[in-house]
Design an enzyme around this catalytic site. Sequence first.
Site, short mmCIF file in Angstrom:
data_model
loop_
_atom_site.label_atom_id
_atom_site.label_comp_id
_atom_site.label_asym_id
_atom_site.label_seq_id
_atom_site.Cartn_x
_atom_site.Cartn_y
_atom_site.Cartn_z
CB ILE A 10 3.89 35.78 14.41
CG1 ILE A 10 5.13 36.33 15.05
CG2 ILE A 10 4.29 34.90 13.22
CD1 ILE A 10 6.13 35.58 16.02
CG ASN A 23 12.72 23.99 7.19
OD1 ASN A 23 13.91 24.35 6.71
ND2 ASN A 23 11.58 24.20 6.45
N GLY A 31 3.29 26.24 8.32
CA GLY A 31 3.24 26.65 9.79
C GLY A 31 3.78 28.23 9.65
CB VAL A 32 5.64 29.96 12.36
CG1 VAL A 32 6.42 31.46 12.55
CG2 VAL A 32 4.66 30.09 13.45
CG ASP A 33 10.25 28.46 7.80
OD1 ASP A 33 10.53 29.50 7.57
OD2 ASP A 33 10.76 27.51 7.41
CB SER A 121 9.23 22.90 19.07
OG SER A 121 10.29 22.92 18.53
CE1 TYR A 125 9.86 20.72 12.45
CE2 TYR A 125 11.08 21.66 13.76
CZ TYR A 125 10.81 21.32 12.60
OH TYR A 125 11.70 21.52 11.37
#
Length: 172
Positions: A10, A23, A31-33, A121, A125
């Site tokens: 991404i 978060n 992860g993505v964050d 998620s 998550y």
Amino acid sequence: MDTVLIEGDITAQRVDAIVNAANSSLLGGGGVDGAIHRRGGPAILAECRALRASRYGRGLPTGQAVATTAGELPARWVVHTVGPVFSPREDRSALLRDCYANSLRIADELGAARVAFPLISAGIYGWPVEDAVTQALTVLHAATPAHVVEARVVLFGADTYATAVRVAAGLS
């Protein structure tokens, strides 16, 4: 609005807005964050800190969305949203759909034409991939934004992508 599934990273998407599966602290994570904060550089974190100091002192609520600069990413904005943690005992799917709807609304209000979404998620998550894809596509297929003409769901890994393609075919 066209909705497309893409296997990839991404942070490499050349779009107007990249959605971050953040978060609630807005201060980066895994992860993505973590990937978005690392590749986007310190400007994203600086704006997230300002948001925490003003409007979101307790953090961004689950299902809500807020935009910052994209820093060094190949986009203009990052739209941060906090997905729900999966629970087999409680249906939190409305909150997951809110993540997509609110992120799309924020991107549209900014004037974004192309938006890249992660599978919110579905990582740490714990949301089952098949249902995460169903929730995402349910919202994106029903949306009628004023400015967004393309929503990309960017899937990390061949297995996740193959699952998403299978789920999308079943929804058609």
